[in-house]
Design a protein around this motif. Structure first.
Motif, PDB file in Angstrom:
ATOM      1  N   GLN A  76       1.202  13.571  14.137  1.00  0.00           N
ATOM      2  CA  GLN A  76       1.086  13.336  12.702  1.00  0.00           C
ATOM      3  C   GLN A  76      -0.252  12.681  12.371  1.00  0.00           C
ATOM      4  O   GLN A  76      -0.885  12.046  13.214  1.00  0.00           O
ATOM      5  CB  GLN A  76       2.245  12.472  12.196  1.00  0.00           C
ATOM      6  N   VAL A  77      -0.671  12.871  11.126  1.00  0.00           N
ATOM      7  CA  VAL A  77      -1.919  12.301  10.633  1.00  0.00           C
ATOM      8  C   VAL A  77      -1.597  11.444   9.412  1.00  0.00           C
ATOM      9  O   VAL A  77      -0.956  11.910   8.468  1.00  0.00           O
ATOM     10  CB  VAL A  77      -2.925  13.410  10.242  1.00  0.00           C
ATOM     11  N   VAL A  78      -2.026  10.194   9.442  1.00  0.00           N
ATOM     12  CA  VAL A  78      -1.806   9.251   8.344  1.00  0.00           C
ATOM     13  C   VAL A  78      -3.152   9.000   7.671  1.00  0.00           C
ATOM     14  O   VAL A  78      -4.121   8.631   8.341  1.00  0.00           O
ATOM     15  CB  VAL A  78      -1.196   7.928   8.861  1.00  0.00           C
ATOM     16  N   THR A  79      -3.213   9.225   6.357  1.00  0.00           N
ATOM     17  CA  THR A  79      -4.475   9.079   5.639  1.00  0.00           C
ATOM     18  C   THR A  79      -4.292   8.252   4.373  1.00  0.00           C
ATOM     19  O   THR A  79      -3.179   8.073   3.882  1.00  0.00           O
ATOM     20  CB  THR A  79      -5.064  10.450   5.242  1.00  0.00           C
ATOM     21  N   GLY A  80      -5.401   7.788   3.860  1.00  0.00           N
ATOM     22  CA  GLY A  80      -5.431   7.036   2.620  1.00  0.00           C
ATOM     23  C   GLY A  80      -6.875   6.847   2.221  1.00  0.00           C
ATOM     24  O   GLY A  80      -7.782   7.462   2.794  1.00  0.00           O
ATOM     25  N   ASP A  81      -7.106   5.992   1.253  1.00  0.00           N
ATOM     26  CA  ASP A  81      -8.456   5.753   0.755  1.00  0.00           C
ATOM     27  C   ASP A  81      -9.311   5.090   1.836  1.00  0.00           C
ATOM     28  O   ASP A  81      -9.156   3.910   2.128  1.00  0.00           O
ATOM     29  CB  ASP A  81      -8.404   4.881  -0.501  1.00  0.00           C
ATOM     30  N   GLY A  82     -10.168   5.863   2.466  1.00  0.00           N
ATOM     31  CA  GLY A  82     -11.092   5.315   3.453  1.00  0.00           C
ATOM     32  C   GLY A  82     -10.587   5.252   4.878  1.00  0.00           C
ATOM     33  O   GLY A  82     -11.253   4.687   5.741  1.00  0.00           O
ATOM     34  N   PHE A  83      -9.432   5.822   5.166  1.00  0.00           N
ATOM     35  CA  PHE A  83      -8.953   5.803   6.551  1.00  0.00           C
ATOM     36  C   PHE A  83      -8.204   7.086   6.911  1.00  0.00           C
ATOM     37  O   PHE A  83      -7.633   7.755   6.072  1.00  0.00           O
ATOM     38  CB  PHE A  83      -8.065   4.580   6.827  1.00  0.00           C
ATOM     39  N   GLU A  84      -8.259   7.395   8.199  1.00  0.00           N
ATOM     40  CA  GLU A  84      -7.507   8.509   8.768  1.00  0.00           C
ATOM     41  C   GLU A  84      -7.079   8.090  10.164  1.00  0.00           C
ATOM     42  O   GLU A  84      -7.910   7.657  10.963  1.00  0.00           O
ATOM     43  CB  GLU A  84      -8.367   9.768   8.839  1.00  0.00           C
ATOM     44  N   ILE A  85      -5.795   8.195  10.430  1.00  0.00           N
ATOM     45  CA  ILE A  85      -5.270   7.827  11.748  1.00  0.00           C
ATOM     46  C   ILE A  85      -4.594   9.057  12.348  1.00  0.00           C
ATOM     47  O   ILE A  85      -3.640   9.596  11.775  1.00  0.00           O
ATOM     48  CB  ILE A  85      -4.241   6.674  11.640  1.00  0.00           C
ATOM     49  N   LEU A  86      -5.111   9.480  13.480  1.00  0.00           N
ATOM     50  CA  LEU A  86      -4.523  10.594  14.214  1.00  0.00           C
ATOM     51  C   LEU A  86      -3.598   9.990  15.275  1.00  0.00           C
ATOM     52  O   LEU A  86      -4.048   9.167  16.073  1.00  0.00           O
ATOM     53  CB  LEU A  86      -5.604  11.432  14.881  1.00  0.00           C
ATOM     54  N   VAL A  87      -2.337  10.396  15.274  1.00  0.00           N
ATOM     55  CA  VAL A  87      -1.366   9.808  16.190  1.00  0.00           C
ATOM     56  C   VAL A  87      -1.105  10.787  17.326  1.00  0.00           C
ATOM     57  O   VAL A  87      -0.795  11.966  17.082  1.00  0.00           O
ATOM     58  CB  VAL A  87      -0.049   9.474  15.444  1.00  0.00           C
ATOM     59  N   GLU A  88      -1.249  10.292  18.543  1.00  0.00           N
ATOM     60  CA  GLU A  88      -0.972  11.139  19.708  1.00  0.00           C
ATOM     61  C   GLU A  88       0.013  10.449  20.638  1.00  0.00           C
ATOM     62  O   GLU A  88       0.219   9.243  20.550  1.00  0.00           O
ATOM     63  CB  GLU A  88      -2.256  11.516  20.448  1.00  0.00           C
ATOM     64  N   GLY A  89       0.622  11.240  21.503  1.00  0.00           N
ATOM     65  CA  GLY A  89       1.666  10.733  22.380  1.00  0.00           C
ATOM     66  C   GLY A  89       1.190  10.374  23.750  1.00  0.00           C
ATOM     67  O   GLY A  89       0.113  10.454  24.171  1.00  0.00           O
ATOM     68  N   LEU A 136       0.831  -1.200   0.000  1.00  0.00           N
ATOM     69  CA  LEU A 136       0.000   0.000   0.000  1.00  0.00           C
ATOM     70  C   LEU A 136       0.873   1.260   0.000  1.00  0.00           C
ATOM     71  O   LEU A 136       0.626   2.205  -0.757  1.00  0.00           O
ATOM     72  CB  LEU A 136      -0.911  -0.014   1.231  1.00  0.00           C
ATOM     73  N   VAL A 137       1.908   1.259   0.832  1.00  0.00           N
ATOM     74  CA  VAL A 137       2.825   2.395   0.906  1.00  0.00           C
ATOM     75  C   VAL A 137       3.628   2.515  -0.391  1.00  0.00           C
ATOM     76  O   VAL A 137       3.723   3.606  -0.975  1.00  0.00           O
ATOM     77  CB  VAL A 137       3.769   2.270   2.126  1.00  0.00           C
ATOM     78  N   ALA A 138       4.180   1.417  -0.866  1.00  0.00           N
ATOM     79  CA  ALA A 138       5.017   1.433  -2.070  1.00  0.00           C
ATOM     80  C   ALA A 138       4.256   1.923  -3.302  1.00  0.00           C
ATOM     81  O   ALA A 138       4.839   2.555  -4.191  1.00  0.00           O
ATOM     82  CB  ALA A 138       5.594   0.039  -2.330  1.00  0.00           C
ATOM     83  N   GLU A 139       2.960   1.663  -3.345  1.00  0.00           N
ATOM     84  CA  GLU A 139       2.152   2.084  -4.489  1.00  0.00           C
ATOM     85  C   GLU A 139       1.661   3.527  -4.355  1.00  0.00           C
ATOM     86  O   GLU A 139       0.955   4.028  -5.228  1.00  0.00           O
ATOM     87  CB  GLU A 139       0.965   1.131  -4.667  1.00  0.00           C
ATOM     88  N   GLY A 140       2.045   4.207  -3.276  1.00  0.00           N
ATOM     89  CA  GLY A 140       1.710   5.617  -3.115  1.00  0.00           C
ATOM     90  C   GLY A 140       0.301   5.905  -2.641  1.00  0.00           C
ATOM     91  O   GLY A 140      -0.230   6.988  -2.877  1.00  0.00           O
ATOM     92  N   HIS A 141      -0.298   4.952  -1.931  1.00  0.00           N
ATOM     93  CA  HIS A 141      -1.682   5.119  -1.471  1.00  0.00           C
ATOM     94  C   HIS A 141      -1.799   5.648  -0.040  1.00  0.00           C
ATOM     95  O   HIS A 141      -2.905   5.703   0.497  1.00  0.00           O
ATOM     96  CB  HIS A 141      -2.435   3.788  -1.564  1.00  0.00           C
ATOM     97  N   VAL A 142      -0.664   6.003   0.573  1.00  0.00           N
ATOM     98  CA  VAL A 142      -0.679   6.467   1.962  1.00  0.00           C
ATOM     99  C   VAL A 142      -0.042   7.856   2.036  1.00  0.00           C
ATOM    100  O   VAL A 142       0.993   8.102   1.430  1.00  0.00           O
ATOM    101  CB  VAL A 142       0.097   5.486   2.878  1.00  0.00           C
ATOM    102  N   MET A 143      -0.696   8.740   2.783  1.00  0.00           N
ATOM    103  CA  MET A 143      -0.162  10.085   2.969  1.00  0.00           C
ATOM    104  C   MET A 143       0.083  10.345   4.453  1.00  0.00           C
ATOM    105  O   MET A 143      -0.686   9.889   5.306  1.00  0.00           O
ATOM    106  CB  MET A 143      -1.132  11.129   2.414  1.00  0.00           C
ATOM    107  N   VAL A 144       1.168  11.041   4.731  1.00  0.00           N
ATOM    108  CA  VAL A 144       1.496  11.460   6.092  1.00  0.00           C
ATOM    109  C   VAL A 144       1.501  12.988   6.092  1.00  0.00           C
ATOM    110  O   VAL A 144       2.239  13.607   5.319  1.00  0.00           O
ATOM    111  CB  VAL A 144       2.868  10.907   6.539  1.00  0.00           C
ATOM    112  N   ASP A 145       0.648  13.556   6.909  1.00  0.00           N
ATOM    113  CA  ASP A 145       0.509  15.015   6.976  1.00  0.00           C
ATOM    114  C   ASP A 145       0.264  15.630   5.600  1.00  0.00           C
ATOM    115  O   ASP A 145       0.807  16.678   5.255  1.00  0.00           O
ATOM    116  CB  ASP A 145       1.732  15.650   7.645  1.00  0.00           C
ATOM    117  N   GLY A 146      -0.543  14.963   4.794  1.00  0.00           N
ATOM    118  CA  GLY A 146      -0.941  15.494   3.492  1.00  0.00           C
ATOM    119  C   GLY A 146       0.031  15.263   2.349  1.00  0.00           C
ATOM    120  O   GLY A 146      -0.230  15.676   1.227  1.00  0.00           O
TER     121      GLY A 146
END
Length: 70
Positions: free
Chosen positions: A57-70, A33-43
Motif C-alpha cells: 500500500q501507498v500512503v500519501t498526503g500533503d508533502g509526503f509519500e510512504i511506500l509500505v513493503e513487507g 490529520l486523518v480525521a480531517e481527510g488529509h491522508v490517502m491510502v492507495d489514492g
C-alpha cells in the motif's frame, strides 16, 4: 518527503505509521490529520485512524509519500 517503510508484522495502524515515519510528532496530530481527510491510502481518502496498512500500500498526503513493503 518520500519514504519506504518495511513492516515487521503483517500490518500497522495508519496513525502509528504516520507518527513512526515522522509525518507528525504525536499520535494526536496523526489522528487529527486523518480525521480531517488529509491522508490517502492507495489514492483514496482514508478517515479511519486505525486502518490496517499492509505491504504494497501507498500512503500519501500533503508533502509526503510512504511506500509500505513487507
Amino acid at each position: 518527503m518520500r519514504e519506504i517503510f518495511t513492516l515487521a508484522t503483517d500490518h500497522i495502524a495508519l496513525c502509528d505509521l504516520l507518527k513512526y515515519c515522522g509525518v507528525t510528532d504525536t499520535g494526536g496530530e496523526a489522528k487529527r490529520l486523518v480525521a480531517e481527510g488529509h491522508v490517502m491510502v492507495d489514492g483514496q481518502v482514508e478517515l479511519r485512524k486505525a486502518c490496517k496498512i499492509r505491504a504494497g500500500q501507498v500512503v500519501t498526503g500533503d508533502g509526503f509519500e510512504i511506500l509500505v513493503e513487507g
